[in-house]
Design a protein around this motif. Structure first.
Motif, mmCIF file in Angstrom:
data_model
loop_
_atom_site.group_PDB
_atom_site.id
_atom_site.type_symbol
_atom_site.label_atom_id
_atom_site.label_comp_id
_atom_site.label_asym_id
_atom_site.label_seq_id
_atom_site.Cartn_x
_atom_site.Cartn_y
_atom_site.Cartn_z
ATOM 1 N N ARG A 132 -6.511 4.006 7.513
ATOM 2 C CA ARG A 132 -6.701 5.043 8.533
ATOM 3 C C ARG A 132 -7.485 4.491 9.727
ATOM 4 N NH1 ARG A 132 -4.881 9.702 6.883
ATOM 5 N NH2 ARG A 132 -4.394 9.844 4.672
ATOM 6 N N VAL A 136 0.859 4.108 -2.987
ATOM 7 C CA VAL A 136 0.261 5.438 -2.789
ATOM 8 C C VAL A 136 1.293 6.542 -2.632
ATOM 9 C CG1 VAL A 136 -1.873 4.495 -1.831
ATOM 10 C CG2 VAL A 136 -0.053 5.231 -0.276
ATOM 11 N N TRP A 186 0.838 -1.204 0.000
ATOM 12 C CA TRP A 186 0.000 0.000 0.000
ATOM 13 C C TRP A 186 0.877 1.260 0.000
ATOM 14 C CZ3 TRP A 186 -0.190 3.484 4.170
ATOM 15 C CH2 TRP A 186 -1.114 4.519 4.023
ATOM 16 N N ASP A 216 1.518 9.981 4.937
ATOM 17 C CA ASP A 216 0.904 11.311 4.827
ATOM 18 C C ASP A 216 1.965 12.400 4.731
ATOM 19 O OD1 ASP A 216 -1.662 10.313 4.781
ATOM 20 O OD2 ASP A 216 -2.163 10.921 6.832
ATOM 21 N N ASP A 266 -7.400 3.466 1.489
ATOM 22 C CA ASP A 266 -6.808 4.495 2.341
ATOM 23 C C ASP A 266 -7.630 4.667 3.623
ATOM 24 O OD1 ASP A 266 -4.422 6.207 1.480
ATOM 25 O OD2 ASP A 266 -5.665 7.671 2.542
ATOM 26 N N THR A 269 -4.537 2.342 -4.752
ATOM 27 C CA THR A 269 -4.738 3.779 -4.743
ATOM 28 C C THR A 269 -6.193 4.147 -4.492
ATOM 29 O OG1 THR A 269 -4.916 3.761 -7.147
ATOM 30 C CG2 THR A 269 -2.773 4.370 -6.202
#
Length: 189
Positions: free
Chosen positions: A112, A69, A65, A129, A108, A103
């Motif tokens: 989180r 990203v 991941w 981030d 995402d 993506t």
């Protein structure tokens, strides 16, 4: 003469992709070896050719991941060249496309959510981030000389990208896509 047949193994990448799909649809609790094997149509034993345990899979899922990203997105954007505004437009396009499993904004969101319960995942998310924000700072900084303005534009850009998927607001005569286009134009003017 004996005949031996090669055993086809499910690739490591398939386990990682299945794990990310499970994470996205059901949270980290849904990433279970037996469920992944069932989704892939294979036995659990194949899992252990690639991973020592579930935790090893979870870490490789995060690695995949993170690569996708950050480095993957940046490479796509930079490959097309152009000035900072051109690259920002390309970044907006790549981010909006959800091009691929990793993506996708829902993945995402799942990461989180997972980070709220796991400090190692929270640290990984902070690193991702920060890398995203640093890339935005670099791009906006190429044409915006005021560091405060750069920070505002980067923060607005990033929060709009995330928050836009959470809104269920009407925009009058405009579609959500038209409003996003207006926001993007304003950010890069």
């Amino acid at each position: 003469m004996t005949c031996t047949m090669a055993v086809a193994r499910t690739p490591r990448s398939s386990w990682i992709a299945a794990g990310l799909r499970a994470l996205t649809t059901g949270g980290v609790e849904a990433v279970r070896i037996e469920l992944l094997a069932q989704a892939l149509g294979v036995t659990r034993g194949g899992f252990y050719w690639h991973f020592t345990d579930r935790q090893a899979l979870l870490m490789e899922m995060l690695d995949a991941w993170e690569q996708d990203v950050t480095t993957g997105v940046i490479e796509k954007v930079e490959a097309g060249g152009g000035d900072a505004r051109t690259r920002l437009r390309r970044l907006f396009s790549v981010a909006a496309s959800g091009d691929g499993l990793l993506t996708d904004i829902h993945t995402d969101f799942a990461v989180r959510d997972w980070s709220r319960r796991d400090s190692a995942v929270a640290e990984r998310l902070r690193r991702v981030d920060n890398r995203r924000m640093n890339y935005l700072r670099r791009l906006f900084g190429e044409f915006c000389p005021d560091p405060d303005e750069v920070e505002v534009r980067c923060t607005l850009c990033f929060t709009v990208w995330i928050g836009n998927r959470l809104l269920t607001v009407d925009h009058g005569e405009r579609t959500p896509a038209e409003v996003m286009e207006l926001i993007q134009r304003r950010l890069i003017e």
